[in-house]
Write an enzyme that holds these catalytic residues in place. Sequence first.
Site, short mmCIF file in Angstrom:
data_model
loop_
_atom_site.label_atom_id
_atom_site.label_comp_id
_atom_site.label_asym_id
_atom_site.label_seq_id
_atom_site.Cartn_x
_atom_site.Cartn_y
_atom_site.Cartn_z
N ARG A 117 0.85 -1.20 0.00
CA ARG A 117 0.00 0.00 0.00
C ARG A 117 0.88 1.24 0.00
NH1 ARG A 117 -4.74 0.39 4.32
NH2 ARG A 117 -2.99 0.83 5.67
N THR B 89 -1.28 7.47 -0.41
CA THR B 89 -2.62 7.31 -1.03
C THR B 89 -3.36 6.09 -0.49
OG1 THR B 89 -1.82 5.88 -2.79
CG2 THR B 89 -1.70 8.25 -3.20
N ASP C 290 0.11 -3.60 12.03
CA ASP C 290 0.56 -4.00 10.70
C ASP C 290 0.84 -5.50 10.69
OD1 ASP C 290 2.40 -4.61 8.46
OD2 ASP C 290 2.27 -2.45 8.11
N ASP D 176 4.37 -6.68 9.36
CA ASP D 176 5.45 -6.38 10.30
C ASP D 176 5.41 -7.31 11.51
OD1 ASP D 176 6.65 -4.38 8.84
OD2 ASP D 176 5.49 -2.77 9.77
C1 PRP Z 1 -1.48 -4.96 4.33
C2 PRP Z 1 -2.34 -6.20 4.42
C3 PRP Z 1 -3.16 -6.11 3.17
C4 PRP Z 1 -3.36 -4.63 3.02
C5 PRP Z 1 -4.75 -4.31 3.50
O1 PRP Z 1 -0.43 -5.14 3.48
O2 PRP Z 1 -1.60 -7.39 4.51
O3 PRP Z 1 -2.52 -6.64 2.03
O4 PRP Z 1 -2.39 -3.97 3.86
O5 PRP Z 1 -5.02 -2.98 3.29
P1 PRP Z 1 -6.08 -2.46 2.23
O6 PRP Z 1 -7.30 -3.28 2.40
O7 PRP Z 1 -6.27 -1.02 2.63
O8 PRP Z 1 -5.47 -2.58 0.86
P2 PRP Z 1 0.72 -4.03 3.25
O9 PRP Z 1 0.39 -3.20 2.05
O10 PRP Z 1 0.97 -3.30 4.53
O11 PRP Z 1 1.96 -4.92 2.85
P3 PRP Z 1 2.74 -6.04 3.69
O12 PRP Z 1 1.82 -7.23 3.83
O13 PRP Z 1 3.91 -6.31 2.84
O14 PRP Z 1 3.10 -5.46 5.03
N1 URA Z 2 -2.77 -3.45 6.80
C1 URA Z 2 -2.45 -3.96 8.02
O1 URA Z 2 -1.53 -4.77 8.14
N2 URA Z 2 -3.17 -3.56 9.07
C2 URA Z 2 -4.18 -2.68 8.97
O2 URA Z 2 -4.80 -2.36 9.99
C3 URA Z 2 -4.49 -2.16 7.70
C4 URA Z 2 -3.77 -2.57 6.63
#
Ligand code: PRP
Ligand code: URA
Length: 212
Positions: free
Chosen positions: A107, A111, A203, A206
């Site tokens: 993400r 944005t 997160d 993480d």
């Molecule tokens: C997180 C999560 C989803 C997304 C959800 O991933 O694992 O993929 O955010 O958010 P959304 O519904 O608003 O799109 P992130 O983009 O943080 O990547 P990561 O899994 O690599 O930490």
């Molecule tokens: N992605 C995450 O990992 N946690 C949230 O709460 C939203 C997006």
Amino acid sequence: MQDMNNVTIFTHPLIQHKISTLRCVETGSKLFRELVEEIAMLMSYEVFRDLPTEELEIETPICKTVAPFIKGKKMAIVPILRAGLGMVNGIQALIPSAKVGHIGLYRDPETHEPHEYYCKLPDSIDQREVYVLDPMLATGGSAEAAISFIKERGCTNIKFLCIIAAPTGIERLHSAHPDVHIYCGHVDEGLNEHCYIVPGLGDAGDRIFGTK
Ligand code: PRP
Ligand code: URA
């Protein structure tokens, strides 16, 4: 289990207890990973409740008989990287024959819209029943984009599994892909100004990989 409008919510106390432990800020990466895997396994027990079976002849130490086996169904599980990876082992433990594809999305911090950086899906994905995995459905942007990529490759039978969802994410995913059933461990209150789920668990990527 609560079923409404193409969303199934898992009310089972074992799942709810594990989700509550996931949320705790003091839960470390090792326990967090174990819980995500266990929740995915418990969810899939229900998700796969209607798998077709066929009667095959076998021989027990006592006699010949016919017994039910899962009918050879073509399945794929597709985790959204990174956090979706945490759910794979729990599901593969029950469905070892499922092929695994990967979609990498992150993400944008400003944005909050998803950006693709990787996509590798199993052969003949268009003939498979596809289960997309991500613990978090926040704005719904990542799930919407991942499912669009999969549909572009001809898939028509897609389901989405998450552990925590925000109402906004459910609405966005439903309006973009009304044919996709959502299975979800818990629906939370909403999103904060950074588009994190409230109360959520922080997160997920993480916490699984210990990157922060
Ligand atoms: C997180 C999560 C989803 C997304 C959800 O991933 O694992 O993929 O955010 O958010 P959304 O519904 O608003 O799109 P992130 O983009 O943080 O990547 P990561 O899994 O690599 O930490
Ligand atoms: N992605 C995450 O990992 N946690 C949230 O709460 C939203 C997006």
